[in-house]
Design an enzyme around this catalytic site. Structure first.
Site, PDB file in Angstrom:
ATOM      1  N   ARG A 174      73.963 100.449  -2.920  1.00 47.33           N
ATOM      2  CA  ARG A 174      74.473  99.070  -2.874  1.00 47.33           C
ATOM      3  C   ARG A 174      73.340  98.102  -2.585  1.00 47.33           C
ATOM      4  O   ARG A 174      72.284  98.506  -2.086  1.00 47.33           O
ATOM      5  CB  ARG A 174      75.514  98.961  -1.759  1.00 47.33           C
ATOM      6  CG  ARG A 174      76.888  99.399  -2.182  1.00 47.33           C
ATOM      7  CD  ARG A 174      77.795  99.490  -0.982  1.00 47.33           C
ATOM      8  NE  ARG A 174      77.416 100.644  -0.168  1.00 47.33           N
ATOM      9  CZ  ARG A 174      77.710 100.790   1.111  1.00 47.33           C
ATOM     10  NH1 ARG A 174      78.365  99.867   1.745  1.00 47.33           N
ATOM     11  NH2 ARG A 174      77.339 101.863   1.778  1.00 47.33           N
ATOM     12  N   ARG A 178      72.117  91.537   3.598  1.00 47.28           N
ATOM     13  CA  ARG A 178      73.287  90.817   4.129  1.00 47.28           C
ATOM     14  C   ARG A 178      73.040  89.321   4.031  1.00 47.28           C
ATOM     15  O   ARG A 178      71.962  88.863   4.433  1.00 47.28           O
ATOM     16  CB  ARG A 178      73.506  91.165   5.589  1.00 47.28           C
ATOM     17  CG  ARG A 178      73.876  92.621   5.772  1.00 47.28           C
ATOM     18  CD  ARG A 178      74.040  92.943   7.243  1.00 47.28           C
ATOM     19  NE  ARG A 178      74.233  94.374   7.395  1.00 47.28           N
ATOM     20  CZ  ARG A 178      74.223  95.000   8.546  1.00 47.28           C
ATOM     21  NH1 ARG A 178      74.063  94.326   9.664  1.00 47.28           N
ATOM     22  NH2 ARG A 178      74.395  96.305   8.588  1.00 47.28           N
ATOM     23  N   ARG A 250      61.737 117.324   4.964  1.00 51.94           N
ATOM     24  CA  ARG A 250      60.711 116.540   5.640  1.00 51.94           C
ATOM     25  C   ARG A 250      60.802 116.863   7.121  1.00 51.94           C
ATOM     26  O   ARG A 250      61.895 117.063   7.664  1.00 51.94           O
ATOM     27  CB  ARG A 250      60.942 115.031   5.448  1.00 51.94           C
ATOM     28  CG  ARG A 250      60.930 114.590   4.021  1.00 51.94           C
ATOM     29  CD  ARG A 250      59.578 114.617   3.386  1.00 51.94           C
ATOM     30  NE  ARG A 250      58.683 113.587   3.918  1.00 51.94           N
ATOM     31  CZ  ARG A 250      57.386 113.539   3.641  1.00 51.94           C
ATOM     32  NH1 ARG A 250      56.821 114.462   2.860  1.00 51.94           N
ATOM     33  NH2 ARG A 250      56.645 112.566   4.131  1.00 51.94           N
ATOM     34  N   ARG A 280      57.722 104.367  12.389  1.00 58.15           N
ATOM     35  CA  ARG A 280      58.341 103.505  13.407  1.00 58.15           C
ATOM     36  C   ARG A 280      57.872 103.908  14.793  1.00 58.15           C
ATOM     37  O   ARG A 280      57.324 105.004  14.982  1.00 58.15           O
ATOM     38  CB  ARG A 280      59.865 103.551  13.327  1.00 58.15           C
ATOM     39  CG  ARG A 280      60.460 104.941  13.482  1.00 58.15           C
ATOM     40  CD  ARG A 280      61.983 104.897  13.353  1.00 58.15           C
ATOM     41  NE  ARG A 280      62.540 106.248  13.387  1.00 58.15           N
ATOM     42  CZ  ARG A 280      63.833 106.538  13.393  1.00 58.15           C
ATOM     43  NH1 ARG A 280      64.729 105.575  13.331  1.00 58.15           N
ATOM     44  NH2 ARG A 280      64.271 107.781  13.441  1.00 58.15           N
ATOM     45  N   GLU A 301      56.336 107.756  15.241  1.00 52.59           N
ATOM     46  CA  GLU A 301      56.997 108.765  14.401  1.00 52.59           C
ATOM     47  C   GLU A 301      56.289 108.881  13.052  1.00 52.59           C
ATOM     48  O   GLU A 301      56.132 107.881  12.356  1.00 52.59           O
ATOM     49  CB  GLU A 301      58.460 108.344  14.224  1.00 52.59           C
ATOM     50  CG  GLU A 301      59.325 109.362  13.546  1.00 52.59           C
ATOM     51  CD  GLU A 301      60.800 108.960  13.596  1.00 52.59           C
ATOM     52  OE1 GLU A 301      61.256 108.395  14.617  1.00 52.59           O
ATOM     53  OE2 GLU A 301      61.487 109.189  12.600  1.00 52.59           O
ATOM     54  N   TYR A 349      72.070 115.843   5.143  1.00 48.59           N
ATOM     55  CA  TYR A 349      71.879 114.954   6.281  1.00 48.59           C
ATOM     56  C   TYR A 349      73.272 114.559   6.785  1.00 48.59           C
ATOM     57  O   TYR A 349      74.095 114.056   6.022  1.00 48.59           O
ATOM     58  CB  TYR A 349      71.094 113.675   5.923  1.00 48.59           C
ATOM     59  CG  TYR A 349      71.052 112.792   7.152  1.00 48.59           C
ATOM     60  CD1 TYR A 349      70.119 113.036   8.144  1.00 48.59           C
ATOM     61  CD2 TYR A 349      72.010 111.809   7.361  1.00 48.59           C
ATOM     62  CE1 TYR A 349      70.134 112.301   9.321  1.00 48.59           C
ATOM     63  CE2 TYR A 349      72.033 111.074   8.536  1.00 48.59           C
ATOM     64  CZ  TYR A 349      71.084 111.325   9.503  1.00 48.59           C
ATOM     65  OH  TYR A 349      71.118 110.620  10.683  1.00 48.59           O
ATOM     66  N   ASP A 351      75.305 112.504   9.932  1.00 51.35           N
ATOM     67  CA  ASP A 351      75.332 111.783  11.198  1.00 51.35           C
ATOM     68  C   ASP A 351      76.186 112.569  12.197  1.00 51.35           C
ATOM     69  O   ASP A 351      76.988 113.423  11.808  1.00 51.35           O
ATOM     70  CB  ASP A 351      75.914 110.375  10.989  1.00 51.35           C
ATOM     71  CG  ASP A 351      74.824 109.373  10.588  1.00 51.35           C
ATOM     72  OD1 ASP A 351      73.671 109.552  11.012  1.00 51.35           O
ATOM     73  OD2 ASP A 351      75.148 108.414   9.851  1.00 51.35           O
TER      74      ASP A 351
HETATM   75  C1  LIG Z   1      65.366 112.041  13.259  1.00 51.37           C
HETATM   76  C2  LIG Z   1      66.860 112.083  13.255  1.00 51.37           C
HETATM   77  C3  LIG Z   1      67.558 111.018  13.765  1.00 51.37           C
HETATM   78  C4  LIG Z   1      68.933 111.047  13.771  1.00 51.37           C
HETATM   79  N1  LIG Z   1      69.595 109.967  14.253  1.00 51.37           N
HETATM   80  C5  LIG Z   1      70.936 109.953  14.249  1.00 51.37           C
HETATM   81  C6  LIG Z   1      71.628 108.805  14.692  1.00 51.37           C
HETATM   82  O1  LIG Z   1      71.035 107.792  15.100  1.00 51.37           O
HETATM   83  N2  LIG Z   1      72.981 108.828  14.659  1.00 51.37           N
HETATM   84  C7  LIG Z   1      73.689 109.911  14.202  1.00 51.37           C
HETATM   85  O2  LIG Z   1      74.911 109.866  14.195  1.00 51.37           O
HETATM   86  N3  LIG Z   1      73.041 111.016  13.792  1.00 51.37           N
HETATM   87  C8  LIG Z   1      71.688 111.066  13.810  1.00 51.37           C
HETATM   88  N4  LIG Z   1      71.031 112.193  13.375  1.00 51.37           N
HETATM   89  C9  LIG Z   1      71.812 113.372  12.959  1.00 51.37           C
HETATM   90  C10 LIG Z   1      72.070 114.403  14.098  1.00 51.37           C
HETATM   91  O3  LIG Z   1      70.850 114.889  14.590  1.00 51.37           O
HETATM   92  C11 LIG Z   1      72.925 115.545  13.529  1.00 51.37           C
HETATM   93  O4  LIG Z   1      74.169 115.024  13.146  1.00 51.37           O
HETATM   94  C12 LIG Z   1      73.200 116.685  14.504  1.00 51.37           C
HETATM   95  O5  LIG Z   1      72.053 117.118  15.161  1.00 51.37           O
HETATM   96  C13 LIG Z   1      73.792 117.855  13.739  1.00 51.37           C
HETATM   97  O6  LIG Z   1      74.157 118.897  14.652  1.00 51.37           O
HETATM   98  P1  LIG Z   1      74.139 120.411  14.204  1.00 51.37           P
HETATM   99  O7  LIG Z   1      74.753 121.163  15.327  1.00 51.37           O
HETATM  100  O8  LIG Z   1      74.744 120.569  12.854  1.00 51.37           O
HETATM  101  O9  LIG Z   1      72.598 120.784  14.010  1.00 51.37           O
HETATM  102  P2  LIG Z   1      71.396 120.881  15.052  1.00 51.37           P
HETATM  103  O10 LIG Z   1      71.477 119.794  16.053  1.00 51.37           O
HETATM  104  O11 LIG Z   1      70.171 121.008  14.250  1.00 51.37           O
HETATM  105  O12 LIG Z   1      71.663 122.257  15.811  1.00 51.37           O
HETATM  106  C14 LIG Z   1      71.391 123.508  15.229  1.00 51.37           C
HETATM  107  C15 LIG Z   1      70.890 124.429  16.335  1.00 51.37           C
HETATM  108  O13 LIG Z   1      70.828 125.762  15.809  1.00 51.37           O
HETATM  109  C16 LIG Z   1      69.743 126.424  16.390  1.00 51.37           C
HETATM  110  N5  LIG Z   1      69.388 127.566  15.516  1.00 51.37           N
HETATM  111  C17 LIG Z   1      69.064 127.499  14.195  1.00 51.37           C
HETATM  112  N6  LIG Z   1      68.861 128.741  13.710  1.00 51.37           N
HETATM  113  C18 LIG Z   1      69.082 129.600  14.726  1.00 51.37           C
HETATM  114  C19 LIG Z   1      69.048 131.032  14.846  1.00 51.37           C
HETATM  115  N7  LIG Z   1      68.780 131.847  13.804  1.00 51.37           N
HETATM  116  N8  LIG Z   1      69.313 131.605  16.045  1.00 51.37           N
HETATM  117  C20 LIG Z   1      69.602 130.812  17.125  1.00 51.37           C
HETATM  118  N9  LIG Z   1      69.666 129.458  17.069  1.00 51.37           N
HETATM  119  C21 LIG Z   1      69.412 128.866  15.892  1.00 51.37           C
HETATM  120  C22 LIG Z   1      68.660 125.354  16.475  1.00 51.37           C
HETATM  121  O14 LIG Z   1      67.713 125.686  17.485  1.00 51.37           O
HETATM  122  C23 LIG Z   1      69.479 124.106  16.824  1.00 51.37           C
HETATM  123  O15 LIG Z   1      69.499 123.865  18.212  1.00 51.37           O
HETATM  124  C24 LIG Z   1      69.652 112.172  13.299  1.00 51.37           C
HETATM  125  C25 LIG Z   1      68.945 113.251  12.771  1.00 51.37           C
HETATM  126  C26 LIG Z   1      67.568 113.198  12.732  1.00 51.37           C
HETATM  127  C27 LIG Z   1      66.832 114.328  12.100  1.00 51.37           C
END
Ligand SMILES: Cc1cc2nc3c(=O)[nH]c(=O)nc-3n(C[C@H](O)[C@H](O)[C@H](O)COP(=O)(O)OP(=O)(O)OC[C@H]3O[C@@H](n4cnc5c(N)ncnc54)[C@H](O)[C@@H]3O)c2cc1C
Length: 384
Positions: A174, A178, A250, A280, A301, A349, A351
């Site tokens: 989009r 704004r 990345r 940033r 970062e 990705y 949130d």
């Molecule tokens: C830089 C960045 C900024 C972000 N900012 C925002 C934001 O502002 N707002 C928002 O809503 N979301 C944000 N997010 C998204 C947010 O981080 C994710 O939604 C969230 O972390 C997803 O949770 P998850 O449990 O799926 O994965 P993860 O948090 O990645 O958890 C997965 C876990 O599995 C573990 N693991 C993996 N493989 C194994 C294995 N074989 N054995 C044991 N443990 C293992 C890892 O160690 C990890 O702790 C951001 C993401 C990034 C990358």
């Protein structure tokens, strides 16, 4: 109902939310994480020296329109009001993001009202581009060369490590502008920050007698058979030992520095110029505006290609990656008792609010499958 012993691989939001729901339904849950803490990438830690709550894996702001998800997080932690207002330094000046009426007026030295700004920007837009194919085409078509150069081009090159001409137009769906002075980064109805950080919230979710947490424990595919069911929130290609190759990500490097006082006056300052190597700077104490700290913790970062030893942050999801993903999805679907969840398990990705929504749905699906005597699928959302 027969109680099952389920393994959650990963103590991030995905593992914690699914684990909690299943534990409340009477199942026995073991949650393991390779890291020394729970919380996954949302992990927060209070800095011993300054007292600042630090977002260890980068800044996380909670925002959602999903009332059930908002109620869910508020059950486990107090959320305090927080609006994300991002600034950017570009071509020697500081502007407000997302590009809004203030940004346009400041950049062009104008005093345009909304309708005038629309007409003005249309006069800047490159209308010769009728079928935009690339990110650059799309940005030029929407905002014209000046705003594209100042606010989109350099940042995108640094973030994705490639030219905007190599990225698909679909990234900018989009008009990213704004025509008012609203500088609240997110449109969502519910926005806030957990008073005691995300890790405290996730610890509270995990605090249930049916849940056992084992940290610094890595689980691999050959251990799956010991459990009735496995929910895997690690990288999907990692589950299969990267046999078919690695999905592209990345990664981010955070260069920490400390400061006495207020370094930049806001939580997030982007850097749009390509010759500034970082994307940033985040000043973590501004994520907790209800606290007051003399010292300050900041992260510069840097974004780069993810190597085998790096933390995968942003999935690339271009054509080549999607082809490889399809092959891993086919393998995953042939697994007997594993469901792939979360940002890494589905190579998307996500949130936090979407992660929680999907985890709640996944937990419910498991309970329904148990009740009906049906097999739990490998995916409860389509990763492709
Ligand atoms: C830089 C960045 C900024 C972000 N900012 C925002 C934001 O502002 N707002 C928002 O809503 N979301 C944000 N997010 C998204 C947010 O981080 C994710 O939604 C969230 O972390 C997803 O949770 P998850 O449990 O799926 O994965 P993860 O948090 O990645 O958890 C997965 C876990 O599995 C573990 N693991 C993996 N493989 C194994 C294995 N074989 N054995 C044991 N443990 C293992 C890892 O160690 C990890 O702790 C951001 C993401 C990034 C990358």
């Amino acid at each position: 109902m027969m109680s099952k012993h389920c393994l959650m691989v990963g103590a991030g939001l995905s593992g914690a939310v699914i684990g909690r729901m299943l534990a409340e339904a009477g199942h026995r849950i073991t949650i393991v994480d390779a890291r020394a803490h729970v919380g996954g990438n949302c992990h927060t830690e209070r800095d011993a020296e300054t007292g600042v709550m630090v977002h260890i894996y980068g800044p996380h702001i909670f925002h959602t329109d999903d009332a059930e998800v908002w109620d869910y997080v508020n059950k486990f932690e107090t959320f305090l009001p927080y609006k994300n207002r991002v600034k950017t330094t570009s071509q020697g000046a500081v502007y407000s993001l997302p590009v809004n009426l203030h940004t346009i007026n400041q950049y062009f030295g104008q005093t345009l009202r909304p309708d005038e700004a629309r007409v003005f920007l249309e006069s800047k837009a490159d209308t010769s581009i009728t079928d935009p194919q690339t990110f650059e085409d799309q940005a030029l078509r929407f905002v014209g060369p000046e705003l594209y150069e100042a606010f989109f081009k350099g940042y995108t090159i640094k973030q994705w490590g490639c030219q905007p001409t190599d990225l698909p137009a679909s990234i900018l769906k989009r008009l990213p502008v704004r025509f008012n002075y609203d500088d609240n980064y997110f449109y969502h109805k519910f926005q806030g920050m957990p008073e005691n950080g995300y890790t405290a919230m996730i610890e509270a979710i995990l605090d249930h007698p049916g849940i056992t947490v084992q940290l610094e424990t890595t689980v691999s595919r050959d251990q799956a058979a010991q459990y009735d069911h496995v929910f895997y929130s690690g990288p999907i290609d990692g589950w299969f030992g990267y046999e078919l190759g690695r999905l592209g990500y990345r990664t981010l490097d955070f260069e920490r520095f400390d400061y006495q006082g207020d370094y930049q006056g806001c939580a997030v300052m982007n850097y749009g110029d390509v010759d500034v190597p970082y994307t940033r700077i985040t000043e973590h104490k501004h994520f907790s505006p209800w606290e007051s700290h003399e010292g300050s913790v900041l992260y510069r970062e840097f974004s780069r290609a993810c190597g085998p030893e790096d933390i995968p942050y942003y999935p690339i999801r271009m054509v080549a990656e999607k082809t490889l993903l399809q092959e891993y999805v086919d393998r995953a679907e042939a697994e007997a008792n594993v469901t792939f969840v979360g940002r890494l398990g589905t190579y998307r990705y996500l949130d936090m609010d979407v992660t929680i929504r999907e985890a709640l749905d996944c937990g419910r699906r498991f309970l329904a499958a148990q009740a009906a005597g049906e097999k739990m699928p490998a995916f409860t959302v389509n990763p492709l």
